[in-house]
Write an enzyme that holds these catalytic residues in place. Sequence first.
Site, PDB file in Angstrom:
ATOM      1  N   ASN A 123       0.970  -1.097  -0.109  1.00 49.03           N
ATOM      2  CA  ASN A 123       0.043  -0.032  -0.031  1.00 49.03           C
ATOM      3  C   ASN A 123       0.912   1.263  -0.194  1.00 49.03           C
ATOM      4  O   ASN A 123       1.750   1.245   0.749  1.00 49.03           O
ATOM      5  CB  ASN A 123      -0.966   0.118   1.195  1.00 49.03           C
ATOM      6  N   HIS A 143       6.491  -1.545   3.432  1.00 53.21           N
ATOM      7  CA  HIS A 143       6.362  -3.044   3.902  1.00 53.21           C
ATOM      8  C   HIS A 143       5.351  -3.526   2.814  1.00 53.21           C
ATOM      9  O   HIS A 143       4.500  -2.967   2.087  1.00 53.21           O
ATOM     10  CB  HIS A 143       5.755  -3.081   5.289  1.00 53.21           C
TER      11      HIS A 143
END
Length: 119
Positions: free
Chosen positions: A92, A105
Amino acid sequence: MAGEPQSDCLFCKIVAREVPATIVRETETTLAFRDINPQAPTHVLVIPKVHYPDAASLAAAEPGITADVLHEAGEVAADDKVDGSGYRVVFNTGSGAGQTVWHAHAHVLGGRGLEWPPG
């Protein structure tokens, strides 16, 4: 400075072992731990140990570490035995995409049907 640990970053604190996490894998450049709010039976975050705010900035500055993150995502899927049934790797980027921690991440999700498109 990009790449350096940030004192206000939750994931940097996890890397430094200042905040607990359920760590499932660790390499010289990455750390993988279970998401505290799992969205699937397997929901593991794979992070670089160096701090970059998102996947794009990580990829631009550290392409080798970006590859390490993706490699470890596959290893997590194999360890959790979702590599055969299928899994998703999601980065994201930006609050509009649901990013809430500003440390690059990858989410590794599997163990249930994952429809497309999500959301």
